[in-house]
Design a protein around this motif. Structure first.
Motif, PDB file in Angstrom:
ATOM      1  N   VAL A   1       0.867  -1.172   0.000  1.00 52.60           N
ATOM      2  CA  VAL A   1       0.000   0.000   0.000  1.00 52.60           C
ATOM      3  C   VAL A   1       0.905   1.225   0.000  1.00 52.60           C
ATOM      4  CG1 VAL A   1      -1.678   1.351   1.311  1.00 52.60           C
ATOM      5  CG2 VAL A   1      -1.925  -1.135   1.160  1.00 52.60           C
ATOM      6  N   LEU A   2       0.855   1.984  -1.079  1.00 53.11           N
ATOM      7  CA  LEU A   2       1.709   3.155  -1.259  1.00 53.11           C
ATOM      8  C   LEU A   2       0.820   4.389  -1.308  1.00 53.11           C
ATOM      9  CD1 LEU A   2       4.558   4.280  -1.794  1.00 53.11           C
ATOM     10  CD2 LEU A   2       4.161   3.869  -4.232  1.00 53.11           C
ATOM     11  N   ASP A   3       0.838   5.195  -0.235  1.00 59.65           N
ATOM     12  CA  ASP A   3      -0.087   6.315  -0.118  1.00 59.65           C
ATOM     13  C   ASP A   3       0.554   7.472   0.632  1.00 59.65           C
ATOM     14  OD1 ASP A   3      -2.568   5.955  -1.437  1.00 59.65           O
ATOM     15  OD2 ASP A   3      -3.178   4.458   0.032  1.00 59.65           O
ATOM     16  N   ASP A   4      -0.194   8.571   0.713  1.00 57.51           N
ATOM     17  CA  ASP A   4       0.205   9.706   1.527  1.00 57.51           C
ATOM     18  C   ASP A   4      -0.070   9.340   2.987  1.00 57.51           C
ATOM     19  OD1 ASP A   4       0.625  12.075   2.837  1.00 57.51           O
ATOM     20  OD2 ASP A   4      -0.642  13.290   1.539  1.00 57.51           O
ATOM     21  N   MET A   5       0.992   9.151   3.755  1.00 51.21           N
ATOM     22  CA  MET A   5       0.862   8.778   5.160  1.00 51.21           C
ATOM     23  C   MET A   5       1.076   9.954   6.103  1.00 51.21           C
ATOM     24  SD  MET A   5       0.197   5.498   5.122  1.00 51.21           S
ATOM     25  CE  MET A   5       0.275   4.138   3.940  1.00 51.21           C
ATOM     26  N   SER A   6       1.565  11.085   5.588  1.00 52.69           N
ATOM     27  CA  SER A   6       1.936  12.179   6.487  1.00 52.69           C
ATOM     28  C   SER A   6       1.628  13.563   5.950  1.00 52.69           C
ATOM     29  CB  SER A   6       3.445  12.102   6.796  1.00 52.69           C
ATOM     30  OG  SER A   6       4.209  12.178   5.593  1.00 52.69           O
ATOM     31  N   GLY A   7       1.066  13.664   4.746  1.00 55.88           N
ATOM     32  CA  GLY A   7       0.847  14.948   4.113  1.00 55.88           C
ATOM     33  C   GLY A   7      -0.609  15.360   4.074  1.00 55.88           C
ATOM     34  N   PRO A   8      -0.993  16.186   3.075  1.00 59.76           N
ATOM     35  CA  PRO A   8      -2.342  16.752   3.041  1.00 59.76           C
ATOM     36  C   PRO A   8      -3.457  15.749   2.787  1.00 59.76           C
ATOM     37  CG  PRO A   8      -1.123  17.310   1.039  1.00 59.76           C
ATOM     38  CD  PRO A   8      -0.141  16.705   1.981  1.00 59.76           C
ATOM     39  N   PHE A   9      -3.124  14.545   2.335  1.00 56.27           N
ATOM     40  CA  PHE A   9      -4.148  13.542   2.037  1.00 56.27           C
ATOM     41  C   PHE A   9      -4.110  12.369   3.011  1.00 56.27           C
ATOM     42  CE2 PHE A   9      -2.435  15.171  -2.110  1.00 56.27           C
ATOM     43  CZ  PHE A   9      -3.377  16.183  -2.254  1.00 56.27           C
ATOM     44  N   ALA A  10      -3.287  12.461   4.056  1.00 61.50           N
ATOM     45  CA  ALA A  10      -3.125  11.337   4.979  1.00 61.50           C
ATOM     46  C   ALA A  10      -4.419  10.995   5.703  1.00 61.50           C
ATOM     47  CB  ALA A  10      -2.020  11.641   5.991  1.00 61.50           C
ATOM     48  N   ASP A  11      -5.243  11.997   5.977  1.00 60.70           N
ATOM     49  CA  ASP A  11      -6.487  11.768   6.712  1.00 60.70           C
ATOM     50  C   ASP A  11      -7.462  10.913   5.913  1.00 60.70           C
ATOM     51  OD1 ASP A  11      -7.792  12.294   9.160  1.00 60.70           O
ATOM     52  OD2 ASP A  11      -9.142  13.695   8.162  1.00 60.70           O
ATOM     53  N   GLN A  12      -7.452  11.066   4.594  1.00 58.34           N
ATOM     54  CA  GLN A  12      -8.412  10.346   3.754  1.00 58.34           C
ATOM     55  C   GLN A  12      -7.829   9.082   3.133  1.00 58.34           C
ATOM     56  OE1 GLN A  12      -8.878  14.038   1.771  1.00 58.34           O
ATOM     57  NE2 GLN A  12      -7.944  13.358  -0.143  1.00 58.34           N
ATOM     58  N   GLN A  13      -6.502   8.940   3.139  1.00 57.42           N
ATOM     59  CA  GLN A  13      -5.821   7.732   2.676  1.00 57.42           C
ATOM     60  C   GLN A  13      -5.102   7.131   3.892  1.00 57.42           C
ATOM     61  OE1 GLN A  13      -3.093   8.759  -0.517  1.00 57.42           O
ATOM     62  NE2 GLN A  13      -4.498  10.287  -1.341  1.00 57.42           N
ATOM     63  N   GLY A  14      -3.791   7.306   3.930  1.00 57.10           N
ATOM     64  CA  GLY A  14      -2.984   7.023   5.103  1.00 57.10           C
ATOM     65  C   GLY A  14      -3.159   5.651   5.707  1.00 57.10           C
ATOM     66  N   MET A  15      -3.056   5.594   7.013  1.00 60.72           N
ATOM     67  CA  MET A  15      -3.142   4.318   7.715  1.00 60.72           C
ATOM     68  C   MET A  15      -4.539   3.717   7.635  1.00 60.72           C
ATOM     69  SD  MET A  15      -0.214   3.387   8.615  1.00 60.72           S
ATOM     70  CE  MET A  15      -0.731   1.964   9.573  1.00 60.72           C
ATOM     71  N   GLY A  16      -5.539   4.527   7.322  1.00 64.42           N
ATOM     72  CA  GLY A  16      -6.866   3.962   7.092  1.00 64.42           C
ATOM     73  C   GLY A  16      -6.873   3.011   5.921  1.00 64.42           C
ATOM     74  N   ASP A  17      -6.094   3.317   4.873  1.00 62.63           N
ATOM     75  CA  ASP A  17      -5.975   2.397   3.745  1.00 62.63           C
ATOM     76  C   ASP A  17      -5.291   1.102   4.163  1.00 62.63           C
ATOM     77  OD1 ASP A  17      -7.254   4.037   1.979  1.00 62.63           O
ATOM     78  OD2 ASP A  17      -5.501   4.518   0.764  1.00 62.63           O
ATOM     79  N   VAL A  18      -4.293   1.201   5.018  1.00 58.58           N
ATOM     80  CA  VAL A  18      -3.599   0.005   5.506  1.00 58.58           C
ATOM     81  C   VAL A  18      -4.543  -0.855   6.338  1.00 58.58           C
ATOM     82  CG1 VAL A  18      -1.650  -0.829   6.883  1.00 58.58           C
ATOM     83  CG2 VAL A  18      -1.386   1.222   5.462  1.00 58.58           C
ATOM     84  N   VAL A  19      -5.338  -0.214   7.193  1.00 61.30           N
ATOM     85  CA  VAL A  19      -6.322  -0.945   7.993  1.00 61.30           C
ATOM     86  C   VAL A  19      -7.290  -1.705   7.075  1.00 61.30           C
ATOM     87  CG1 VAL A  19      -8.325  -0.667   9.524  1.00 61.30           C
ATOM     88  CG2 VAL A  19      -6.192   0.554  10.006  1.00 61.30           C
ATOM     89  N   ALA A  20      -7.787  -1.040   6.027  1.00 63.01           N
ATOM     90  CA  ALA A  20      -8.748  -1.682   5.122  1.00 63.01           C
ATOM     91  C   ALA A  20      -8.106  -2.844   4.368  1.00 63.01           C
ATOM     92  CB  ALA A  20      -9.301  -0.652   4.148  1.00 63.01           C
TER      93      ALA A  20
ATOM     94  N   HIS B   1     -10.167   1.778  13.499  1.00 64.87           N
ATOM     95  CA  HIS B   1      -9.556   3.051  13.098  1.00 64.87           C
ATOM     96  C   HIS B   1     -10.177   4.267  13.775  1.00 64.87           C
ATOM     97  CE1 HIS B   1      -6.810   5.207  10.523  1.00 64.87           C
ATOM     98  NE2 HIS B   1      -7.772   5.925   9.969  1.00 64.87           N
ATOM     99  N   GLY B   2     -11.265   4.056  14.496  1.00 64.62           N
ATOM    100  CA  GLY B   2     -11.829   5.144  15.277  1.00 64.62           C
ATOM    101  C   GLY B   2     -12.850   6.009  14.579  1.00 64.62           C
ATOM    102  N   ARG B   3     -13.174   5.710  13.313  1.00 65.10           N
ATOM    103  CA  ARG B   3     -14.155   6.503  12.575  1.00 65.10           C
ATOM    104  C   ARG B   3     -14.548   5.750  11.318  1.00 65.10           C
ATOM    105  NH1 ARG B   3      -9.404  10.629  11.124  1.00 65.10           N
ATOM    106  NH2 ARG B   3      -8.621   9.608   9.262  1.00 65.10           N
ATOM    107  N   PRO B   4     -15.646   6.152  10.650  1.00 61.17           N
ATOM    108  CA  PRO B   4     -16.040   5.482   9.412  1.00 61.17           C
ATOM    109  C   PRO B   4     -14.995   5.697   8.320  1.00 61.17           C
ATOM    110  CG  PRO B   4     -17.843   6.823  10.281  1.00 61.17           C
ATOM    111  CD  PRO B   4     -16.624   7.196  11.052  1.00 61.17           C
TER     112      PRO B   4
ATOM    113  N   ALA C   1     -18.490  -0.165   7.824  1.00 58.97           N
ATOM    114  CA  ALA C   1     -18.055   1.037   8.540  1.00 58.97           C
ATOM    115  C   ALA C   1     -17.926   0.781  10.035  1.00 58.97           C
ATOM    116  CB  ALA C   1     -19.028   2.185   8.279  1.00 58.97           C
ATOM    117  N   ALA C   2     -18.842  -0.001  10.589  1.00 54.67           N
ATOM    118  CA  ALA C   2     -18.780  -0.297  12.017  1.00 54.67           C
ATOM    119  C   ALA C   2     -17.530  -1.111  12.351  1.00 54.67           C
ATOM    120  CB  ALA C   2     -20.033  -1.053  12.448  1.00 54.67           C
ATOM    121  N   ARG C   3     -17.221  -2.102  11.520  1.00 53.39           N
ATOM    122  CA  ARG C   3     -16.006  -2.897  11.726  1.00 53.39           C
ATOM    123  C   ARG C   3     -14.759  -2.031  11.602  1.00 53.39           C
ATOM    124  NH1 ARG C   3     -15.532  -7.004   7.377  1.00 53.39           N
ATOM    125  NH2 ARG C   3     -13.669  -7.575   8.563  1.00 53.39           N
TER     126      ARG C   3
END
Length: 414
Positions: free
Chosen positions: A44-63, A308-311, A301-303
Protein backbone atom coordinates in the motif's frame (compact mmCIF):
# COMPACT_ATOMS: atom_id res chain seq x y z
CA UNK A 1 8.07 -34.05 -12.25
CA UNK A 2 8.20 -32.86 -8.62
CA UNK A 3 8.90 -35.07 -5.67
CA UNK A 4 5.21 -35.07 -4.71
CA UNK A 5 4.22 -36.25 -8.20
CA UNK A 6 6.62 -39.21 -8.43
CA UNK A 7 4.85 -42.61 -8.64
CA UNK A 8 5.07 -44.65 -5.46
CA UNK A 9 7.53 -47.58 -5.43
CA UNK A 10 5.84 -50.92 -5.79
CA UNK A 11 2.85 -49.75 -7.85
CA UNK A 12 2.07 -52.02 -10.80
CA UNK A 13 3.40 -50.74 -14.12
CA UNK A 14 -0.14 -50.35 -15.50
CA UNK A 15 -1.22 -48.24 -12.50
CA UNK A 16 1.88 -46.04 -12.91
CA UNK A 17 1.02 -45.50 -16.56
CA UNK A 18 -2.54 -44.43 -15.67
CA UNK A 19 -1.24 -41.92 -13.10
CA UNK A 20 1.25 -40.44 -15.56
CA UNK A 21 -1.41 -40.12 -18.25
CA UNK A 22 -3.77 -38.37 -15.83
CA UNK A 23 -1.04 -35.92 -14.84
CA UNK A 24 -0.37 -35.15 -18.49
CA UNK A 25 -3.97 -34.14 -19.23
CA UNK A 26 -4.74 -32.40 -15.91
CA UNK A 27 -5.16 -28.62 -16.44
CA UNK A 28 -1.79 -26.96 -15.92
CA UNK A 29 -3.23 -24.08 -13.89
CA UNK A 30 -4.61 -26.49 -11.30
CA UNK A 31 -1.64 -28.87 -11.27
CA UNK A 32 0.80 -26.00 -10.71
CA UNK A 33 -1.40 -23.67 -8.63
CA UNK A 34 1.08 -21.83 -6.47
CA UNK A 35 2.42 -18.41 -5.56
CA UNK A 36 5.90 -17.32 -6.58
CA UNK A 37 8.31 -17.49 -3.64
CA UNK A 38 5.49 -19.24 -1.76
CA UNK A 39 4.04 -15.89 -0.69
CA UNK A 40 1.69 -13.30 -2.17
CA UNK A 41 2.99 -9.87 -1.21
CA UNK A 42 1.00 -6.64 -1.48
CA UNK A 43 2.07 -3.04 -1.00
CA UNK A 44 0.00 0.00 0.00
CA UNK A 45 1.71 3.15 -1.26
CA UNK A 46 -0.09 6.31 -0.12
CA UNK A 47 0.21 9.71 1.53
CA UNK A 48 0.86 8.78 5.16
CA UNK A 49 1.94 12.18 6.49
CA UNK A 50 0.85 14.95 4.11
CA UNK A 51 -2.34 16.75 3.04
CA UNK A 52 -4.15 13.54 2.04
CA UNK A 53 -3.13 11.34 4.98
CA UNK A 54 -6.49 11.77 6.71
CA UNK A 55 -8.41 10.35 3.75
CA UNK A 56 -5.82 7.73 2.68
CA UNK A 57 -2.98 7.02 5.10
CA UNK A 58 -3.14 4.32 7.72
CA UNK A 59 -6.87 3.96 7.09
CA UNK A 60 -5.97 2.40 3.75
CA UNK A 61 -3.60 0.00 5.51
CA UNK A 62 -6.32 -0.94 7.99
CA UNK A 63 -8.75 -1.68 5.12
CA UNK A 64 -6.15 -3.77 3.25
CA UNK A 65 -5.48 -5.81 6.39
CA UNK A 66 -9.21 -6.34 6.84
CA UNK A 67 -9.47 -7.66 3.28
CA UNK A 68 -6.56 -10.06 3.83
CA UNK A 69 -8.05 -11.31 7.10
CA UNK A 70 -11.49 -11.72 5.51
CA UNK A 71 -9.84 -13.82 2.78
CA UNK A 72 -8.36 -16.08 5.45
CA UNK A 73 -4.81 -14.76 5.36
CA UNK A 74 -3.72 -17.22 2.66
CA UNK A 75 -4.21 -17.77 -1.04
CA UNK A 76 -3.07 -20.75 -3.15
CA UNK A 77 -1.88 -22.26 0.12
CA UNK A 78 0.59 -19.41 0.67
CA UNK A 79 0.55 -16.58 3.22
CA UNK A 80 -0.49 -13.07 2.15
CA UNK A 81 1.91 -10.38 3.33
CA UNK A 82 1.40 -6.61 3.41
CA UNK A 83 3.90 -3.75 3.37
CA UNK A 84 3.16 -0.03 3.24
CA UNK A 85 5.04 3.16 2.43
CA UNK A 86 4.69 6.96 2.46
CA UNK A 87 4.97 8.41 -1.05
CA UNK A 88 5.19 11.96 0.42
CA UNK A 89 3.51 13.28 -2.77
CA UNK A 90 6.84 13.16 -4.58
CA UNK A 91 7.33 11.03 -7.72
CA UNK A 92 11.01 10.39 -6.91
CA UNK A 93 10.18 9.05 -3.44
CA UNK A 94 7.18 7.06 -4.63
CA UNK A 95 9.18 5.54 -7.47
CA UNK A 96 12.05 4.70 -5.13
CA UNK A 97 9.75 2.77 -2.83
CA UNK A 98 7.99 0.99 -5.70
CA UNK A 99 11.30 0.02 -7.34
CA UNK A 100 12.64 -1.37 -4.07
CA UNK A 101 9.45 -3.31 -3.48
CA UNK A 102 9.57 -4.86 -6.96
CA UNK A 103 13.32 -5.51 -7.20
CA UNK A 104 14.26 -6.43 -3.64
CA UNK A 105 11.10 -7.30 -1.70
CA UNK A 106 9.29 -9.17 -4.50
CA UNK A 107 5.99 -7.31 -4.09
CA UNK A 108 3.38 -8.67 -6.50
CA UNK A 109 0.94 -5.73 -6.59
CA UNK A 110 0.85 -2.14 -5.37
CA UNK A 111 -2.40 -0.49 -4.23
CA UNK A 112 -3.47 3.05 -3.41
CA UNK A 113 -0.88 5.34 -5.05
CA UNK A 114 -2.80 8.40 -3.90
CA UNK A 115 -1.04 11.07 -5.94
CA UNK A 116 -1.58 11.41 -9.69
CA UNK A 117 2.02 12.23 -10.60
CA UNK A 118 3.29 9.29 -8.54
CA UNK A 119 0.58 6.99 -9.93
CA UNK A 120 1.57 7.74 -13.54
CA UNK A 121 5.24 7.03 -12.78
CA UNK A 122 4.52 3.85 -10.82
CA UNK A 123 2.17 2.55 -13.52
CA UNK A 124 4.95 2.78 -16.11
CA UNK A 125 7.42 1.06 -13.77
CA UNK A 126 4.85 -1.66 -13.02
CA UNK A 127 4.45 -2.34 -16.70
CA UNK A 128 8.22 -2.66 -17.13
CA UNK A 129 8.46 -5.05 -14.18
CA UNK A 130 5.36 -7.03 -15.25
CA UNK A 131 3.61 -6.69 -11.90
CA UNK A 132 0.20 -5.12 -11.10
CA UNK A 133 -0.80 -1.68 -9.81
CA UNK A 134 -4.29 -0.72 -8.63
CA UNK A 135 -4.71 3.06 -8.33
CA UNK A 136 -7.34 3.51 -5.63
CA UNK A 137 -6.90 7.19 -4.74
CA UNK A 138 -5.28 8.89 -7.77
CA UNK A 139 -7.60 10.90 -10.00
CA UNK A 140 -5.92 11.68 -13.31
CA UNK A 141 -7.72 10.28 -16.35
CA UNK A 142 -4.35 9.71 -18.04
CA UNK A 143 -4.08 6.43 -16.14
CA UNK A 144 -6.69 4.98 -18.50
CA UNK A 145 -5.96 7.40 -21.36
CA UNK A 146 -2.66 7.81 -23.15
CA UNK A 147 -0.76 6.29 -20.19
CA UNK A 148 -2.98 3.20 -19.89
CA UNK A 149 -1.30 -0.11 -19.15
CA UNK A 150 -2.26 -3.78 -19.43
CA UNK A 151 -0.96 -4.09 -15.86
CA UNK A 152 -2.86 -1.15 -14.38
CA UNK A 153 -6.33 -0.75 -12.88
CA UNK A 154 -7.96 2.59 -11.99
CA UNK A 155 -10.27 1.50 -9.22
CA UNK A 156 -12.37 4.06 -7.35
CA UNK A 157 -13.03 7.20 -9.38
CA UNK A 158 -11.40 9.56 -11.83
CA UNK A 159 -11.49 13.28 -12.48
CA UNK A 160 -13.92 12.92 -15.38
CA UNK A 161 -16.54 11.26 -13.15
CA UNK A 162 -16.06 13.75 -10.32
CA UNK A 163 -16.29 16.78 -12.56
CA UNK A 164 -19.20 15.52 -14.66
CA UNK A 165 -21.39 14.63 -11.67
CA UNK A 166 -20.80 17.85 -9.74
CA UNK A 167 -20.93 20.21 -12.71
CA UNK A 168 -24.19 18.64 -13.89
CA UNK A 169 -25.77 19.25 -10.48
CA UNK A 170 -24.69 22.88 -10.30
CA UNK A 171 -25.73 23.76 -13.84
CA UNK A 172 -29.03 21.99 -13.21
CA UNK A 173 -29.61 24.54 -10.42
CA UNK A 174 -28.95 27.40 -12.85
CA UNK A 175 -25.38 28.12 -11.73
CA UNK A 176 -23.55 28.52 -15.03
CA UNK A 177 -20.70 30.99 -14.46
CA UNK A 178 -17.65 29.17 -13.11
CA UNK A 179 -14.28 30.17 -11.71
CA UNK A 180 -11.68 27.48 -10.91
CA UNK A 181 -9.02 27.39 -8.21
CA UNK A 182 -6.67 24.53 -9.04
CA UNK A 183 -3.81 22.68 -7.33
CA UNK A 184 -0.74 23.15 -9.49
CA UNK A 185 0.26 19.54 -10.18
CA UNK A 186 -0.94 16.60 -12.30
CA UNK A 187 -4.07 15.86 -10.27
CA UNK A 188 -5.26 19.47 -10.21
CA UNK A 189 -4.53 20.05 -13.87
CA UNK A 190 -6.51 16.95 -14.84
CA UNK A 191 -9.43 17.84 -12.56
CA UNK A 192 -9.58 21.40 -13.87
CA UNK A 193 -9.45 20.22 -17.51
CA UNK A 194 -12.29 17.76 -16.92
CA UNK A 195 -14.28 20.39 -15.03
CA UNK A 196 -13.92 22.98 -17.79
CA UNK A 197 -14.85 20.38 -20.41
CA UNK A 198 -18.01 19.48 -18.47
CA UNK A 199 -19.02 23.13 -17.87
CA UNK A 200 -18.76 24.00 -21.55
CA UNK A 201 -20.41 20.78 -22.72
CA UNK A 202 -23.42 21.51 -20.50
CA UNK A 203 -23.80 25.11 -21.62
CA UNK A 204 -21.96 26.87 -18.81
CA UNK A 205 -19.24 29.52 -18.97
CA UNK A 206 -15.75 29.56 -17.43
CA UNK A 207 -14.98 33.15 -16.42
CA UNK A 208 -11.50 32.51 -15.00
CA UNK A 209 -8.98 30.13 -13.47
CA UNK A 210 -6.04 30.39 -11.12
CA UNK A 211 -3.55 27.85 -9.79
CA UNK A 212 -2.30 27.44 -6.24
CA UNK A 213 0.67 25.39 -5.03
CA UNK A 214 0.08 22.12 -3.20
CA UNK A 215 -0.14 22.64 0.58
CA UNK A 216 -1.31 26.26 0.22
CA UNK A 217 -2.51 27.74 3.50
CA UNK A 218 -3.60 31.24 2.40
CA UNK A 219 -6.19 31.31 -0.40
CA UNK A 220 -7.11 34.97 0.06
CA UNK A 221 -5.56 36.18 -3.20
CA UNK A 222 -7.24 33.42 -5.22
CA UNK A 223 -10.59 33.99 -3.54
CA UNK A 224 -10.44 37.75 -4.18
CA UNK A 225 -9.95 37.06 -7.89
CA UNK A 226 -12.90 34.67 -7.87
CA UNK A 227 -15.09 37.25 -6.09
CA UNK A 228 -14.27 39.86 -8.72
CA UNK A 229 -14.85 37.53 -11.66
CA UNK A 230 -18.63 37.57 -11.69
CA UNK A 231 -18.80 33.80 -11.13
CA UNK A 232 -21.66 32.21 -9.21
CA UNK A 233 -19.81 28.89 -8.74
CA UNK A 234 -16.28 28.40 -7.46
CA UNK A 235 -14.97 25.09 -8.78
CA UNK A 236 -12.37 23.82 -6.32
CA UNK A 237 -9.94 21.54 -8.15
CA UNK A 238 -8.01 21.01 -4.92
CA UNK A 239 -8.09 18.25 -2.31
CA UNK A 240 -7.25 17.32 1.25
CA UNK A 241 -6.16 20.13 3.55
CA UNK A 242 -6.09 22.52 0.56
CA UNK A 243 -9.82 21.98 0.08
CA UNK A 244 -10.49 22.40 3.80
CA UNK A 245 -8.57 25.68 3.90
CA UNK A 246 -10.21 27.03 0.73
CA UNK A 247 -13.79 26.35 1.85
CA UNK A 248 -13.19 27.69 5.36
CA UNK A 249 -11.69 30.87 3.95
CA UNK A 250 -14.58 31.25 1.51
CA UNK A 251 -16.83 31.45 4.54
CA UNK A 252 -14.53 33.84 6.38
CA UNK A 253 -14.29 36.21 3.41
CA UNK A 254 -18.03 36.18 2.78
CA UNK A 255 -18.04 34.63 -0.70
CA UNK A 256 -20.82 32.24 0.19
CA UNK A 257 -22.96 35.09 1.56
CA UNK A 258 -22.44 36.89 -1.77
CA UNK A 259 -24.02 33.96 -3.57
CA UNK A 260 -20.88 32.20 -4.83
CA UNK A 261 -21.48 28.48 -4.35
CA UNK A 262 -18.44 26.26 -3.68
CA UNK A 263 -18.36 23.12 -5.82
CA UNK A 264 -15.78 20.63 -4.55
CA UNK A 265 -14.50 18.48 -7.39
CA UNK A 266 -12.93 16.06 -4.90
CA UNK A 267 -14.28 15.98 -1.37
CA UNK A 268 -14.45 13.22 1.21
CA UNK A 269 -16.16 12.55 4.51
CA UNK A 270 -13.15 13.59 6.57
CA UNK A 271 -12.90 16.90 4.69
CA UNK A 272 -16.50 17.80 5.54
CA UNK A 273 -15.86 16.87 9.19
CA UNK A 274 -12.82 19.16 9.28
CA UNK A 275 -14.67 22.05 7.59
CA UNK A 276 -17.73 21.71 9.86
CA UNK A 277 -21.35 21.64 8.71
CA UNK A 278 -21.91 25.30 9.60
CA UNK A 279 -19.61 26.23 6.71
CA UNK A 280 -19.87 23.10 4.54
CA UNK A 281 -23.69 22.83 4.48
CA UNK A 282 -24.97 22.57 0.94
CA UNK A 283 -21.56 21.66 -0.50
CA UNK A 284 -22.10 19.39 -3.51
CA UNK A 285 -19.62 16.78 -4.72
CA UNK A 286 -19.39 13.29 -6.22
CA UNK A 287 -18.17 10.14 -4.46
CA UNK A 288 -18.08 6.37 -4.96
CA UNK A 289 -19.08 5.34 -1.42
CA UNK A 290 -20.81 6.67 1.69
CA UNK A 291 -20.69 4.83 4.98
CA UNK A 292 -24.41 5.34 5.83
CA UNK A 293 -25.86 4.47 2.43
CA UNK A 294 -27.19 0.98 3.22
CA UNK A 295 -26.80 -2.00 5.54
CA UNK A 296 -23.69 -3.36 3.82
CA UNK A 297 -21.95 0.00 3.94
CA UNK A 298 -22.89 0.50 7.59
CA UNK A 299 -21.72 -2.99 8.58
CA UNK A 300 -18.28 -2.46 7.06
CA UNK A 301 -18.05 1.04 8.54
CA UNK A 302 -18.78 -0.30 12.02
CA UNK A 303 -16.01 -2.90 11.73
CA UNK A 304 -13.59 -0.34 10.31
CA UNK A 305 -14.42 2.21 13.03
CA UNK A 306 -13.63 -0.29 15.76
CA UNK A 307 -10.10 -0.50 14.34
CA UNK A 308 -9.56 3.05 13.10
CA UNK A 309 -11.83 5.14 15.28
CA UNK A 310 -14.15 6.50 12.58
CA UNK A 311 -16.04 5.48 9.41
CA UNK A 312 -14.00 4.97 6.24
CA UNK A 313 -13.62 7.42 3.38
CA UNK A 314 -14.40 6.22 -0.13
CA UNK A 315 -10.68 5.48 -0.64
CA UNK A 316 -10.43 3.37 2.49
CA UNK A 317 -13.58 1.38 1.72
CA UNK A 318 -12.44 0.95 -1.87
CA UNK A 319 -9.08 -0.39 -0.71
CA UNK A 320 -10.92 -3.32 0.86
CA UNK A 321 -12.74 -3.96 -2.42
CA UNK A 322 -9.62 -3.68 -4.58
CA UNK A 323 -7.53 -6.03 -2.45
CA UNK A 324 -10.39 -8.52 -2.20
CA UNK A 325 -10.91 -8.56 -5.98
CA UNK A 326 -7.19 -9.05 -6.57
CA UNK A 327 -7.01 -12.00 -4.17
CA UNK A 328 -10.06 -13.60 -5.76
CA UNK A 329 -8.36 -13.27 -9.14
CA UNK A 330 -5.15 -14.87 -7.84
CA UNK A 331 -7.19 -17.76 -6.48
CA UNK A 332 -9.08 -18.18 -9.76
CA UNK A 333 -5.92 -17.92 -11.87
CA UNK A 334 -4.02 -20.47 -9.78
CA UNK A 335 -0.97 -18.21 -9.82
CA UNK A 336 0.16 -14.73 -8.83
CA UNK A 337 1.77 -14.16 -12.26
CA UNK A 338 0.58 -10.75 -13.45
CA UNK A 339 -0.83 -11.62 -16.93
CA UNK A 340 -3.00 -14.47 -15.64
CA UNK A 341 -4.21 -12.46 -12.64
CA UNK A 342 -5.04 -9.41 -14.76
CA UNK A 343 -7.02 -11.61 -17.14
CA UNK A 344 -9.10 -12.92 -14.22
CA UNK A 345 -9.55 -9.45 -12.73
CA UNK A 346 -11.06 -8.28 -16.03
CA UNK A 347 -13.13 -11.42 -16.45
CA UNK A 348 -14.67 -11.47 -12.98
CA UNK A 349 -17.49 -9.07 -12.03
CA UNK A 350 -17.01 -6.77 -9.03
CA UNK A 351 -19.92 -6.99 -6.60
CA UNK A 352 -19.58 -5.88 -2.99
CA UNK A 353 -20.82 -3.13 -0.68
CA UNK A 354 -18.71 -0.49 -2.47
CA UNK A 355 -19.23 -1.63 -6.06
CA UNK A 356 -22.38 -3.29 -7.34
CA UNK A 357 -22.21 -4.90 -10.74
CA UNK A 358 -18.85 -3.31 -11.54
CA UNK A 359 -16.37 -4.37 -14.17
CA UNK A 360 -12.88 -3.54 -15.37
CA UNK A 361 -12.88 -2.13 -18.90
CA UNK A 362 -10.07 -2.94 -21.34
CA UNK A 363 -8.31 0.34 -20.53
CA UNK A 364 -8.20 -0.54 -16.82
CA UNK A 365 -11.08 1.75 -15.80
CA UNK A 366 -13.46 0.22 -13.25
CA UNK A 367 -16.99 1.06 -14.35
CA UNK A 368 -19.18 1.54 -11.27
CA UNK A 369 -22.03 3.73 -10.10
CA UNK A 370 -21.12 7.06 -8.52
CA UNK A 371 -23.03 9.05 -5.89
CA UNK A 372 -23.91 12.75 -5.97
CA UNK A 373 -23.56 13.94 -2.37
CA UNK A 374 -24.60 17.05 -0.47
CA UNK A 375 -23.37 18.17 2.97
CA UNK A 376 -26.23 18.34 5.47
CA UNK A 377 -27.37 21.38 7.39
CA UNK A 378 -26.32 21.25 11.06
CA UNK A 379 -29.91 20.73 12.19
CA UNK A 380 -30.21 17.63 9.96
CA UNK A 381 -27.21 15.82 11.47
CA UNK A 382 -28.00 13.07 13.97
CA UNK A 383 -24.44 12.36 15.07
CA UNK A 384 -20.74 13.11 14.74
CA UNK A 385 -20.34 11.41 11.35
CA UNK A 386 -23.88 11.93 10.04
CA UNK A 387 -22.68 14.62 7.64
CA UNK A 388 -23.87 13.79 4.13
CA UNK A 389 -26.91 12.80 2.12
CA UNK A 390 -27.01 10.89 -1.16
CA UNK A 391 -28.79 13.11 -3.68
CA UNK A 392 -28.81 10.59 -6.51
CA UNK A 393 -26.99 7.63 -8.01
CA UNK A 394 -25.16 8.19 -11.30
CA UNK A 395 -25.02 4.94 -13.34
CA UNK A 396 -21.51 3.84 -14.23
CA UNK A 397 -22.08 4.01 -17.98
CA UNK A 398 -22.97 7.69 -17.55
CA UNK A 399 -20.40 8.57 -14.89
CA UNK A 400 -17.20 7.75 -16.77
CA UNK A 401 -15.74 8.79 -20.10
CA UNK A 402 -17.19 6.63 -22.89
CA UNK A 403 -14.85 4.04 -24.35
CA UNK A 404 -15.24 5.63 -27.79
CA UNK A 405 -13.64 8.84 -26.46
CA UNK A 406 -10.70 7.15 -24.76
CA UNK A 407 -7.14 7.75 -25.93
CA UNK A 408 -6.01 4.36 -24.59
CA UNK A 409 -4.58 2.21 -27.41
CA UNK A 410 -6.40 -0.83 -25.97
CA UNK A 411 -9.74 0.78 -26.89
CA UNK A 412 -8.80 2.04 -30.34
CA UNK A 413 -10.05 0.13 -33.37
CA UNK A 414 -7.39 -2.08 -34.93
Amino acid sequence: MTKDEAPRPGLPAGRRAVLLAAAAIWPAGRALAQASDNVVKLGVLDDMSGPFADQQGMGDVVAARMAIEDFGGRVLGSPIELVFGDLQNRPDIGMGIARRWYDQERVDAIFGIGNSAVALAVQQLTREKNRINVSVAAGTTELTGRACSPNGVHWTYDNYALARGTVSAMIGEGRRRWYFITSDYAFGHSLEANGIEAVRALGGEVVGTTRAPLNETDFSTYLLRAAQSGANVLGLAVAGTDLINAVKQMGEFGLIRRGIQPAALLCLLTNVKAIGLETAQGLVFTEAYYWDRDEGSRAFAARFARLHGRPPTMFQASMWGAVTHYLKAVQAAGTDAAPAVMAKMREMPIDDFTTRGGRIREDGRVIRDMLLMRAKRPAESRGEWDLLEVVKTIPGDQAFRPAAESECPALRPA
